[in-house]
Design a protein around this motif. Sequence first.
Motif, short mmCIF file in Angstrom:
data_model
loop_
_atom_site.label_atom_id
_atom_site.label_comp_id
_atom_site.label_asym_id
_atom_site.label_seq_id
_atom_site.Cartn_x
_atom_site.Cartn_y
_atom_site.Cartn_z
N SER A 122 0.82 -1.22 0.00
CA SER A 122 0.00 0.00 0.00
C SER A 122 0.85 1.27 0.00
O SER A 122 0.48 2.28 -0.59
CB SER A 122 -0.96 0.01 1.18
OG SER A 122 -0.25 0.02 2.40
N LYS A 123 2.02 1.24 0.66
CA LYS A 123 2.90 2.42 0.70
C LYS A 123 4.07 2.31 -0.27
O LYS A 123 4.86 3.23 -0.40
CB LYS A 123 3.44 2.63 2.11
CG LYS A 123 2.38 2.97 3.12
CD LYS A 123 2.99 3.18 4.48
CE LYS A 123 1.92 3.50 5.51
NZ LYS A 123 2.51 3.66 6.85
N ASN A 124 4.19 1.15 -0.91
CA ASN A 124 5.29 0.87 -1.85
C ASN A 124 6.65 1.11 -1.20
O ASN A 124 7.52 1.78 -1.75
CB ASN A 124 5.14 1.69 -3.14
CG ASN A 124 5.98 1.11 -4.25
OD1 ASN A 124 6.31 -0.08 -4.24
ND2 ASN A 124 6.35 1.94 -5.21
N THR A 125 6.80 0.53 0.00
CA THR A 125 8.07 0.65 0.71
C THR A 125 8.60 -0.73 1.07
O THR A 125 7.85 -1.71 1.12
CB THR A 125 7.91 1.46 2.01
OG1 THR A 125 6.92 0.83 2.83
CG2 THR A 125 7.50 2.89 1.72
N THR A 126 9.89 -0.78 1.32
CA THR A 126 10.53 -2.02 1.75
C THR A 126 10.58 -2.02 3.27
O THR A 126 10.88 -1.01 3.89
CB THR A 126 11.96 -2.10 1.19
OG1 THR A 126 11.89 -2.03 -0.24
CG2 THR A 126 12.64 -3.38 1.58
#
Length: 95
Positions: A64-68
């Motif tokens: 949803s946040k496109n983070t690792t």
Amino acid sequence: MTKADIVSKISDKTGIEKLAVQRTVEEFMKEVRKSLESGDNVYLRGFGSFVVKKRAQKTGRNISKNTTIIIPEHFIPSFKPAKSFAEKVKKNVKA
């Protein structure tokens, strides 16, 4: 099958009151849980083993946040059936 079904079957087969069987089943599960929480495995010959498995640290994604994100190493409970038990299930269960 639910815990109530197990208690009923054991009570019917042994003639022991359902309340006593239920308390015994609850205490069994509590002891297995406490053993695994302290890092000790539980071995039941002919049935299987409740073991604690270590999961290594890994990298994941928050979609949803496109983070690792880093997922830390952790321990999980697991059940490994006995070889004879697994073979009986394999032969008798039809999909």
